[in-house]
Enzyme design. Structure first.
Site, PDB file in Angstrom:
ATOM      1  N   ASN A  18       0.835  -1.214   0.000  1.00  0.00           N
ATOM      2  CA  ASN A  18       0.000   0.000   0.000  1.00  0.00           C
ATOM      3  C   ASN A  18       0.862   1.253   0.000  1.00  0.00           C
ATOM      4  O   ASN A  18       0.528   2.240  -0.655  1.00  0.00           O
ATOM      5  CB  ASN A  18      -0.954   0.002   1.202  1.00  0.00           C
ATOM      6  CG  ASN A  18      -2.185  -0.831   0.929  1.00  0.00           C
ATOM      7  OD1 ASN A  18      -3.044  -0.438   0.142  1.00  0.00           O
ATOM      8  ND2 ASN A  18      -2.263  -1.995   1.556  1.00  0.00           N
ATOM      9  N   ARG A  95       0.962  -1.642  15.239  1.00  0.00           N
ATOM     10  CA  ARG A  95       0.894  -1.231  16.638  1.00  0.00           C
ATOM     11  C   ARG A  95      -0.447  -0.533  16.843  1.00  0.00           C
ATOM     12  O   ARG A  95      -0.823   0.330  16.044  1.00  0.00           O
ATOM     13  CB  ARG A  95       2.011  -0.225  17.007  1.00  0.00           C
ATOM     14  CG  ARG A  95       3.414  -0.669  16.723  1.00  0.00           C
ATOM     15  CD  ARG A  95       3.829  -1.899  17.467  1.00  0.00           C
ATOM     16  NE  ARG A  95       3.798  -1.746  18.909  1.00  0.00           N
ATOM     17  CZ  ARG A  95       3.876  -2.769  19.753  1.00  0.00           C
ATOM     18  NH1 ARG A  95       3.964  -4.006  19.292  1.00  0.00           N
ATOM     19  NH2 ARG A  95       3.859  -2.570  21.039  1.00  0.00           N
ATOM     20  N   ASN A 111      -6.498   5.119   7.746  1.00  0.00           N
ATOM     21  CA  ASN A 111      -6.104   3.714   7.827  1.00  0.00           C
ATOM     22  C   ASN A 111      -6.790   2.957   6.705  1.00  0.00           C
ATOM     23  O   ASN A 111      -7.866   3.348   6.257  1.00  0.00           O
ATOM     24  CB  ASN A 111      -6.538   3.123   9.172  1.00  0.00           C
ATOM     25  CG  ASN A 111      -6.125   1.670   9.335  1.00  0.00           C
ATOM     26  OD1 ASN A 111      -4.982   1.301   9.016  1.00  0.00           O
ATOM     27  ND2 ASN A 111      -7.037   0.825   9.813  1.00  0.00           N
ATOM     28  N   HIS A 113      -8.204  -0.894   5.833  1.00  0.00           N
ATOM     29  CA  HIS A 113      -8.526  -2.151   6.506  1.00  0.00           C
ATOM     30  C   HIS A 113      -9.110  -3.122   5.489  1.00  0.00           C
ATOM     31  O   HIS A 113      -9.972  -2.737   4.691  1.00  0.00           O
ATOM     32  CB  HIS A 113      -9.529  -1.889   7.638  1.00  0.00           C
ATOM     33  CG  HIS A 113      -9.826  -3.123   8.430  1.00  0.00           C
ATOM     34  ND1 HIS A 113      -8.930  -3.667   9.319  1.00  0.00           N
ATOM     35  CD2 HIS A 113     -10.907  -3.943   8.434  1.00  0.00           C
ATOM     36  CE1 HIS A 113      -9.456  -4.763   9.854  1.00  0.00           C
ATOM     37  NE2 HIS A 113     -10.644  -4.948   9.336  1.00  0.00           N
ATOM     38  N   ASP A 149      -9.979   0.003  14.195  1.00  0.00           N
ATOM     39  CA  ASP A 149     -10.650  -0.108  12.893  1.00  0.00           C
ATOM     40  C   ASP A 149     -12.015   0.573  12.884  1.00  0.00           C
ATOM     41  O   ASP A 149     -12.992   0.070  12.311  1.00  0.00           O
ATOM     42  CB  ASP A 149     -10.763  -1.594  12.470  1.00  0.00           C
ATOM     43  CG  ASP A 149      -9.396  -2.235  12.334  1.00  0.00           C
ATOM     44  OD1 ASP A 149      -8.457  -1.539  11.899  1.00  0.00           O
ATOM     45  OD2 ASP A 149      -9.258  -3.418  12.682  1.00  0.00           O
TER      46      ASP A 149
END
Ligand code: GRF
Length: 221
Positions: A18, A95, A111, A113, A149
């Site tokens: 990514n 982390r 983020n 996911h 998440d």
């Protein structure tokens, strides 16, 4: 004239495919963000090699050198601020981040996911989608909140789950779409097209997440 491209740090712990997608997108000077730092907690991680090849600074901050998660994150925060970083992309950063760091980077940290959130937070998302018999699976880019998440969702891409899929084939199909939506979501955020209202992200006035369907492939963004 100083560049208006947003100075972006990518935090990664591993191979960083990514990260590579973000580097490739940002190599276009018209892309609204530039990757100016790759920060990892794992010395020797391949993401550092990707940074080196792209001429981007790579920095190792080994979490094991710190007596607490908070001290580790304070050290990361100092380095990010020293470099005038404006946005953060988590890209396989293994982390869990604590409230202080997350709140300091509120609405400035993304983020990715590998599931259609809110389904399958946490690990082993592909195995869980297979075990549930889902016919659709995919990935999500969201703004980071303290809960794992969780946070306002900007983009999702769906993939079909095919007969005969195993974790590996499904993971690969999802990863292709991760590489597609992460740069797009970063661009939307960097261009100021994401407006956060309560738990939701609105993109150009449409409530998120924008969803890229498997049939359509391309969505207009
Ligand atoms: C990806 O599956 C991403 O969704 C998850 O961690 C993995 C990182 O993969 N957060 P890579 O290092 O970018 O290849």
């Amino acid at each position: 004239m100083p560049s208006s491209r947003k100075r972006t740090a990518v935090l990664a712990s591993g191979g960083g495919t990514n990260l590579q997608a973000l580097i490739d997108a940002a190599s276009d000077m018209d892309f609204p963000a530039e990757i100016t730092l790759v920060l990892t907690n794992v010395d020797g991680a391949f993401c550092l090699e990707r940074a080196r090849r792209a001429g981007i600074e790579g920095l190792v901050i080994d979490h094991r050198q710190f007596e607490s998660r908070e001290a580790f994150e304070a050290a990361m925060d100092r380095e990010l601020r020293d470099r005038n970083i404006e946005l953060i992309c988590l890209a396989g950063f293994m982390r869990v981040l604590q409230d202080r760091f997350v709140n300091d980077w509120h609405d400035r940290m993304l983020n990715i996911h590998p599931s259609l959130l809110p389904k399958y937070k946490g690990l082993h998302t592909h195995a869980r989608a297979l075990a549930a018999g889902d016919s659709l699976h995919g990935c999500t880019v969201h703004l980071v909140r303290a809960a794992l998440d969780d946070g306002p969702m900007i983009l999702q891409a769906q993939v079909p789950v095919l007969a005969g899929d195993d974790e590996d084939t499904l993971q690969k199909r999802v990863l292709v779409r991760e590489h597609e939506i992460y740069p797009r979501a970063l661009a939307l955020l960097a261009e100021g097209r994401v407006d956060v209202r309560g738990p939701d992200a609105w993109i150009d006035g449409t409530k998120g997440p924008l969803v890229l369907l498997p049939e359509l492939g391309e969505a207009r963004l």
